[in-house]
Enzyme design. Sequence first.
Site, PDB file in Angstrom:
ATOM      1  N   HIS A   1     -40.765  -5.722 -18.141  1.00  0.00           N
ATOM      2  CA  HIS A   1     -41.239  -5.577 -19.523  1.00  0.00           C
ATOM      3  C   HIS A   1     -42.642  -4.954 -19.606  1.00  0.00           C
ATOM      4  CE1 HIS A   1     -43.644  -9.025 -18.432  1.00  0.00           C
ATOM      5  NE2 HIS A   1     -44.306  -8.938 -19.566  1.00  0.00           N
TER       6      HIS A   1
ATOM      7  N   HIS B   1     -46.531  -2.264 -22.616  1.00  0.00           N
ATOM      8  CA  HIS B   1     -45.848  -3.554 -22.765  1.00  0.00           C
ATOM      9  C   HIS B   1     -44.644  -3.340 -23.675  1.00  0.00           C
ATOM     10  CE1 HIS B   1     -45.250  -7.843 -23.635  1.00  0.00           C
ATOM     11  NE2 HIS B   1     -46.063  -8.106 -22.629  1.00  0.00           N
TER      12      HIS B   1
END
Length: 664
Positions: free
Chosen positions: A59, A74
């Site tokens: 992620h 992110h």
Amino acid sequence: MKRVQLVSPITGQLIPLNTVKDPVFSQGMMGQGFGIEPDQDQVVAPVTGKITMVAATLHAIGFTTADGLEVLVHLGIDTVELKDNPPFKLNIKVGDEVRAGDAIGTMDLAAIQTAGKQTTVILAVTNSNDKVSQLAPKLGAVKAGAVGAEVDLKAAEEKKPVATAATGDKYDQLATQIIENIGGADNVKSVIHCITRVRFYLKDEAKANDDTIRNLKGVIDVAKAGGQYQVVIGPAVTDVYDAVVKQLGPGFGDDDASMVAMEKEANKAAWKKMTPWQKVKHSFSALIGVITGSMIPVIGLLAASGILKGVLALLTSFKIVSATAPTYVIINAMGDSVFYFLPIFVGFTAAKKLGSDPIIMGIVGGVLTYPAIVNIATTGKVTSHLLGMAINADFFGLPVHVASYTYSIFPMIAGAWLAAKLEPWLKRVIPTVLRMIFVPLLEVVLISGVILLFLGPIITALSGALALGIVKIYELSPAISGLIIGGFYQVLVIFGLHWAIIPIVANDIATTGHSYLNAIVSATMVAQGGAVLAIAMKSKVASIKELAWPATISAFSGVTEPAMYGINLKYGRAFVTASIGGAVGGFLTGLMHVNMWGFAGSLIGFTSFVNPKGLDFSFWGFWIASLVDIIVSFTLTYMFGFSDADVKNVKTAPKKKHLGEQAA
């Protein structure tokens, strides 16, 4: 002054960093940058440089440029929690060289939304304080690979001299001193960091020399919380952490856990800044988030089971299958098992959400649904009554009330929260060699005991008082009673306070053969179905439509959990508009004195409104109230209760680590 460009890592709407729904990034704690609300799946490199970090959960990706910029991308918010089934595919690894705009992977937006997370992609220059003079994002629609921001780099004289030998020696020396005084490398299990602290998990905290560490130059303080030995460093925490990991070895560090710890600390800081009313709103939102988040993994199964139960209700209503036949028993087991054993499933999912042990909470759910316990709750000998509760058992001679927990969720969520608080304490006080046996043993005993002996009776007493009040109101005015029950019954369902109404309905049908009260309850089911039907027809988000249509069928089949927990309650306003529809439907049901001769409600239960002595107005009153019910809840939800923007803006449940946070 040198100017460089950052390209957008994904296609969508580029937004200011301070508007993203994550306090760590929005408050600039990870550096300057921007956010993107994506509408396509392709992810590209935002800069030309080297890949320096790829999170185990995929992620988050780190880049370093030739100019020394450290850039973090992110993917989504709270998506670190999707580690069991990451919705990301990356074609890069640490050490790879990339050029700005190179395709590096994809993120499954629909899967992230289905999991109740936000898809917002965030780009942050994590060494902004050292490198960035100004970062100017280009807000609005942006394509992946197009310029997302222009960055003015600081002049050489403004740079912090982090690369000098003296500075490096300082952090290396401090790391050595800290490791020596916490009992040496052999005493360290793992280490992470947050915004201000290096957090060690030690094998034996007694070996650490607190006073010596506190007096080290560069250390502010020492704290112990959550099973961690925390060395407070301040702004230089990442430098000290890197030096510690370099000496211990890379297997001891955990960058993913460090990022989560930083988010925890930032959320605690954000909490301190809230007004009392904001704290109330945040707490209620967090509670709803935990409830819906705990239910999401089983929503599809609940919807399927609800439809199956509806089909079975039709088969029995038209005398195709007898309620005593083995065929009925087998089909009913298929449709009812997920509800009967719901505490087990919710215990597991709530524990994952709140940070307690999922297996242990699953066992606690098994305790609550254990046949002998259910038998005491349903057929146990009642010896007395107290505060509206039937005393049907004793525990070491102490008279207690044992309630039924099948179909319930709130006691398990409360238990999971309590376990998240209890478990770290047990691990601190129980020696390592005994933890494997005694931590789960004590958790099961204490959490089960709290629910059975305290929480259950409290909920029963509250629901009993509510039921008594509802009966009194109905005796005064069926229409007003219908308005109140129709508007608030599904709220009672959320907190398990509706159970006292069910015995009243059962007693009415057993003694008189019918129940006016059950007819009003049926109207609330129709309203939930009407609201989720509006969302199914209005939404253009595939994941929402895939859930909303089965949830609609399930609600009209008399099972509202998929509509409530999967859609309506999760997106807030839809639950309110559904409740308004339920209030209108309940008012009309009471006003027209609609009666009901069976248990099965909602649209699938229309035969329950047929008077065995002959068709009367109750049947037609049911259809009138249900039609108005659907029109009101559908219209209000379609117009005011939901928009696809809610899917991106929904506030998810607090990460499990947040609730376990101690002193920051």
